[in-house]
Design a protein around this motif. Structure first.
Motif, PDB file in Angstrom:
ATOM      1  N   CYS A  45       3.927   1.807   1.572  1.00  0.00           N
ATOM      2  CA  CYS A  45       3.746   2.881   2.220  1.00  0.00           C
ATOM      3  C   CYS A  45       3.429   2.491   3.851  1.00  0.00           C
ATOM      4  O   CYS A  45       2.731   1.474   3.997  1.00  0.00           O
ATOM      5  N   HIS A  47       1.527   4.022   5.931  1.00  0.00           N
ATOM      6  CA  HIS A  47       0.093   4.407   6.096  1.00  0.00           C
ATOM      7  C   HIS A  47      -0.743   3.044   5.540  1.00  0.00           C
ATOM      8  O   HIS A  47      -1.546   2.790   6.413  1.00  0.00           O
ATOM      9  N   GLN A  48      -1.121   2.809   4.314  1.00  0.00           N
ATOM     10  CA  GLN A  48      -1.718   1.638   4.061  1.00  0.00           C
ATOM     11  C   GLN A  48      -1.015   0.926   2.836  1.00  0.00           C
ATOM     12  O   GLN A  48       0.203   1.274   2.618  1.00  0.00           O
ATOM     13  N   ILE A  50      -0.026   0.511   0.055  1.00  0.00           N
ATOM     14  CA  ILE A  50       0.306   0.982  -1.290  1.00  0.00           C
ATOM     15  C   ILE A  50       1.756   1.144  -1.821  1.00  0.00           C
ATOM     16  O   ILE A  50       2.464   1.279  -0.767  1.00  0.00           O
ATOM     17  N   CYS A  64       4.066   9.393  -1.619  1.00  0.00           N
ATOM     18  CA  CYS A  64       3.090   8.472  -1.734  1.00  0.00           C
ATOM     19  C   CYS A  64       1.986   9.113  -2.646  1.00  0.00           C
ATOM     20  O   CYS A  64       1.258   9.901  -2.320  1.00  0.00           O
ATOM     21  N   ALA A  66      -1.210   7.633  -2.814  1.00  0.00           N
ATOM     22  CA  ALA A  66      -2.727   7.508  -2.394  1.00  0.00           C
ATOM     23  C   ALA A  66      -3.161   8.627  -1.699  1.00  0.00           C
ATOM     24  O   ALA A  66      -4.081   9.423  -1.945  1.00  0.00           O
ATOM     25  N   HIS A  67      -2.300   9.287  -0.716  1.00  0.00           N
ATOM     26  CA  HIS A  67      -2.879  10.274   0.081  1.00  0.00           C
ATOM     27  C   HIS A  67      -1.839  11.280   0.288  1.00  0.00           C
ATOM     28  O   HIS A  67      -1.841  12.003   1.393  1.00  0.00           O
ATOM     29  N   LEU A  68      -0.709  11.209  -0.359  1.00  0.00           N
ATOM     30  CA  LEU A  68       0.388  12.205  -0.500  1.00  0.00           C
ATOM     31  C   LEU A  68       1.150  12.313   0.815  1.00  0.00           C
ATOM     32  O   LEU A  68       1.538  13.499   0.932  1.00  0.00           O
ATOM     33  N   TRP A  69       1.276  11.188   1.569  1.00  0.00           N
ATOM     34  CA  TRP A  69       2.270  11.289   2.507  1.00  0.00           C
ATOM     35  C   TRP A  69       3.653  11.493   1.895  1.00  0.00           C
ATOM     36  O   TRP A  69       3.782  10.859   0.988  1.00  0.00           O
TER      37      TRP A  69
HETATM   38  S1  FES Z   1      -1.188   4.823   1.512  1.00  0.00           S
HETATM   39 FE1  FES Z   1       0.479   6.261   1.301  1.00  0.00          FE
HETATM   40  S2  FES Z   1      -0.136   7.781   2.207  1.00  0.00           S
HETATM   41 FE2  FES Z   1      -1.853   6.573   2.198  1.00  0.00          FE
END
Ligand code: FES
Length: 112
Positions: A45, A47-48, A50, A64, A66-69
């Motif tokens: 991802c 974002h982070q 994951i 995703c 983790a934070h639903l992006w």
């Molecule tokens: S790590 Fe994928 S949305 Fe935050």
């Protein structure tokens, strides 16, 4: 580097996704689009750190865990938020083989 086989069409049916590793160690997420078509995107991802394969894929959008992006797999662009994107790798189909070319393409990172 050039196109290389990472899997076959049988490995990724419509609405499915799976991670494969190229000969230079690049992890590529292969996705089977609804209605046919294969896409290859970065496995992590933006974002982070994951693994996107652990998220949800409905044949069009990838979410995703983790934070639903959410990403439009066809274009690689973010749906929510819409100012992010995942790197896409060119895909070639030869017979039943799925080939990707990761040359010069780095995974994208986004704001946190
Ligand atoms: S790590 Fe994928 S949305 Fe935050």
């Amino acid at each position: 580097m050039a196109f290389e086989k990472v899997c076959t069409l049988d490995d990724v049916w419509e609405g499915e996704m799976e991670v494969f590793t190229t000969s230079n160690g690049t992890e590529v997420l292969i996705l089977g689009l609804d209605g046919g078509g294969i896409r290859a995107i970065q496995s992590i991802c933006p974002h982070q750190e994951i693994e996107l394969v652990e998220g949800e894929f409905d044949g069009k959008a990838l979410t995703c865990k983790a934070h639903l992006w959410q990403f439009d797999v066809e274009t690689g662009k973010g749906i929510n938020p819409d100012d992010c994107a995942v790197a896409q790798y060119p895909v070639k189909i030869e017979g039943d083989d799925v080939l990707v070319d990761v040359t010069g393409i780095k995974p994208l990172k986004s704001h946190s």
